[in-house]
Design a protein around this motif. Structure first.
Motif, PDB file in Angstrom:
ATOM      1  N   ARG A   1      -3.994   8.730  -3.599  1.00 11.76           N
ATOM      2  CA  ARG A   1      -3.642   8.152  -2.234  1.00 11.76           C
ATOM      3  C   ARG A   1      -2.720   6.807  -2.866  1.00 11.76           C
ATOM      4  NH1 ARG A   1      -9.088   9.045  -0.617  1.00 11.76           N
ATOM      5  NH2 ARG A   1      -8.900  10.929   0.925  1.00 11.76           N
ATOM      6  N   ARG A   2      -3.384   6.192  -3.744  1.00  6.87           N
ATOM      7  CA  ARG A   2      -2.590   5.041  -4.193  1.00  6.87           C
ATOM      8  C   ARG A   2      -1.139   5.504  -4.919  1.00  6.87           C
ATOM      9  NH1 ARG A   2      -7.288   3.280  -6.461  1.00  6.87           N
ATOM     10  NH2 ARG A   2      -6.663   4.025  -8.718  1.00  6.87           N
TER      11      ARG A   2
ATOM     12  N   PHE B   1       7.071   3.330   4.066  1.00  4.71           N
ATOM     13  CA  PHE B   1       5.934   4.487   3.768  1.00  4.71           C
ATOM     14  C   PHE B   1       5.323   4.715   5.119  1.00  4.71           C
ATOM     15  CE2 PHE B   1       1.405   4.691   3.555  1.00  4.71           C
ATOM     16  CZ  PHE B   1       1.408   5.878   2.884  1.00  4.71           C
ATOM     17  N   ASP B   2       5.304   6.214   5.306  1.00  5.79           N
ATOM     18  CA  ASP B   2       4.719   6.975   6.304  1.00  5.79           C
ATOM     19  C   ASP B   2       3.116   7.240   6.090  1.00  5.79           C
ATOM     20  OD1 ASP B   2       4.168   8.250   8.622  1.00  5.79           O
ATOM     21  OD2 ASP B   2       5.792   9.684   8.412  1.00  5.79           O
ATOM     22  N   PRO B   3       2.433   6.573   6.906  1.00  8.28           N
ATOM     23  CA  PRO B   3       0.737   6.993   6.418  1.00  8.28           C
ATOM     24  C   PRO B   3       0.527   8.649   6.807  1.00  8.28           C
ATOM     25  CG  PRO B   3       1.058   5.503   8.260  1.00  8.28           C
ATOM     26  CD  PRO B   3       2.426   5.611   7.688  1.00  8.28           C
ATOM     27  N   ALA B   4       1.596   9.195   7.544  1.00  8.91           N
ATOM     28  CA  ALA B   4       1.240  10.646   8.134  1.00  8.91           C
ATOM     29  C   ALA B   4       0.967  11.643   6.665  1.00  8.91           C
ATOM     30  CB  ALA B   4       2.387  11.124   8.564  1.00  8.91           C
ATOM     31  N   VAL B   5       1.477  11.259   5.325  1.00  6.02           N
ATOM     32  CA  VAL B   5       1.287  12.242   4.514  1.00  6.02           C
ATOM     33  C   VAL B   5      -0.068  11.729   3.943  1.00  6.02           C
ATOM     34  CG1 VAL B   5       2.024  12.580   2.004  1.00  6.02           C
ATOM     35  CG2 VAL B   5       3.875  11.932   3.660  1.00  6.02           C
ATOM     36  N   VAL B   6      -0.649  10.623   3.698  1.00  6.83           N
ATOM     37  CA  VAL B   6      -1.803  10.263   3.247  1.00  6.83           C
ATOM     38  C   VAL B   6      -2.753  10.816   4.209  1.00  6.83           C
ATOM     39  CG1 VAL B   6      -3.525   8.426   2.574  1.00  6.83           C
ATOM     40  CG2 VAL B   6      -1.072   8.179   1.814  1.00  6.83           C
ATOM     41  N   GLY B   7      -2.693  10.822   5.487  1.00  6.50           N
ATOM     42  CA  GLY B   7      -3.614  11.407   6.330  1.00  6.50           C
ATOM     43  C   GLY B   7      -3.560  12.698   6.275  1.00  6.50           C
ATOM     44  N   TYR B   8      -2.416  13.362   6.069  1.00  7.69           N
ATOM     45  CA  TYR B   8      -2.610  15.008   5.870  1.00  7.69           C
ATOM     46  C   TYR B   8      -3.090  15.453   4.722  1.00  7.69           C
ATOM     47  CZ  TYR B   8      -1.049  19.481   4.182  1.00  7.69           C
ATOM     48  OH  TYR B   8      -1.054  20.714   3.819  1.00  7.69           O
ATOM     49  N   VAL B   9      -3.175  14.423   3.698  1.00  9.07           N
ATOM     50  CA  VAL B   9      -3.717  14.834   2.300  1.00  9.07           C
ATOM     51  C   VAL B   9      -5.343  14.566   2.419  1.00  9.07           C
ATOM     52  CG1 VAL B   9      -4.009  13.903  -0.008  1.00  9.07           C
ATOM     53  CG2 VAL B   9      -1.693  14.525   0.842  1.00  9.07           C
ATOM     54  N   SER B  10      -5.552  13.495   3.115  1.00 12.93           N
ATOM     55  CA  SER B  10      -7.110  13.186   3.190  1.00 12.93           C
ATOM     56  C   SER B  10      -7.718  14.497   4.060  1.00 12.93           C
ATOM     57  CB  SER B  10      -7.239  11.941   4.053  1.00 12.93           C
ATOM     58  OG  SER B  10      -6.596  11.047   3.245  1.00 12.93           O
TER      59      SER B  10
ATOM     60  N   GLN C   1       1.179   6.236  -1.825  1.00 11.42           N
ATOM     61  CA  GLN C   1       1.712   5.301  -1.230  1.00 11.42           C
ATOM     62  C   GLN C   1       2.969   4.672  -2.073  1.00 11.42           C
ATOM     63  OE1 GLN C   1      -1.488   2.846  -0.734  1.00 11.42           O
ATOM     64  NE2 GLN C   1      -2.421   4.089   1.139  1.00 11.42           N
ATOM     65  N   GLY C   2       2.991   4.871  -2.996  1.00 10.47           N
ATOM     66  CA  GLY C   2       4.332   4.222  -3.882  1.00 10.47           C
ATOM     67  C   GLY C   2       5.334   5.183  -4.049  1.00 10.47           C
ATOM     68  N   VAL C   3       5.136   6.651  -3.528  1.00 15.69           N
ATOM     69  CA  VAL C   3       6.325   7.392  -3.766  1.00 15.69           C
ATOM     70  C   VAL C   3       6.613   8.002  -2.374  1.00 15.69           C
ATOM     71  CG1 VAL C   3       5.755   8.122  -6.271  1.00 15.69           C
ATOM     72  CG2 VAL C   3       4.893   9.545  -4.590  1.00 15.69           C
ATOM     73  N   VAL C   4       6.136   8.299  -1.379  1.00 14.33           N
ATOM     74  CA  VAL C   4       6.253   9.032  -0.170  1.00 14.33           C
ATOM     75  C   VAL C   4       7.037   8.042   0.964  1.00 14.33           C
ATOM     76  CG1 VAL C   4       4.900  10.805  -0.618  1.00 14.33           C
ATOM     77  CG2 VAL C   4       4.318   8.783   0.648  1.00 14.33           C
ATOM     78  N   THR C   5       8.047   8.638   1.594  1.00 15.33           N
ATOM     79  CA  THR C   5       8.372   8.011   2.635  1.00 15.33           C
ATOM     80  C   THR C   5       8.357   8.847   3.937  1.00 15.33           C
ATOM     81  OG1 THR C   5      10.921   8.757   2.630  1.00 15.33           O
ATOM     82  CG2 THR C   5      10.156   6.814   1.527  1.00 15.33           C
ATOM     83  N   ALA C   6       8.782   8.566   5.115  1.00 13.11           N
ATOM     84  CA  ALA C   6       8.646   9.539   6.466  1.00 13.11           C
ATOM     85  C   ALA C   6       9.390  10.799   6.023  1.00 13.11           C
ATOM     86  CB  ALA C   6       9.127   8.684   7.523  1.00 13.11           C
TER      87      ALA C   6
END
Length: 162
Positions: free
Chosen positions: A69-70, A41-50, A73-78
């Motif tokens: 966000r949950r 999982f790449d937290p960059a997507v969640v950071g962008y969305v936030s 975290q279950g569906v995106v990768t880098a």
């Protein structure tokens, strides 16, 4: 003989898999492939969305944001492309991914209910989900295909989000 030896290898779960499967309100079973992808999982997507939520004139309700966000975290990768996000009039998160003829829309409501729609160019619905457990595996596959298509068309897509 240990108790775990009596269970078929494909049914054994690691502690990460148990944690993922026990997340509420979106409970699901997790197989080894999903756990492997979750580990990447790449937290960059969640950071962008936030960041996008904070930039919206009327952001979604914080409960809908947390539920979305949950899901991310279950569906995106880098390698997953980033969604466009907005809020509807009820405070729900509306996220849309598009590439060529494919689109995916995920709406997450304040009460943790969801609506998911995968469609083609003519807005012909390929699949819809709106009740039961969130369709993590199906969404992972759809986003993987959509992201691969995006990378073929625009290999530098990620620079748009830097």
């Amino acid at each position: 003989m240990s108790a775990s030896a009596l269970v078929a290898p494909e049914l054994r779960r690691s502690s990460l898999q148990w944690k993922l499967a026990q997340r509420k309100p979106f409970q699901r079973s997790v197989n080894a492939r999903e756990a492997s992808e979750a580990a990447h999982f790449d937290p960059a997507v969640v950071g962008y969305v936030s960041r996008r939520f904070s930039q919206l004139h009327t952001p979604p309700d914080p409960r809908a944001q947390a539920a979305f966000r949950r899901i991310l975290q279950g569906v995106v990768t880098a390698s997953t492309v980033f969604p466009s996000v907005s809020a509807d009039e009820d405070g729900a998160v509306v996220a849309v991914w598009r590439c060529g003829p494919l689109s995916l829309q995920i709406d997450v409501n304040v009460d943790d209910s969801f609506y998911v729609r995968a469609s083609d160019r003519d807005s012909h619905t390929l699949r819809e989900w709106y009740e039961g457990a969130f369709p993590y595996t199906a969404i992972q596959g759809f986003l993987r295909d959509l992201s691969r298509r995006t990378a073929k068309v625009n290999p530098e897509w990620h620079r748009l989000y830097e």
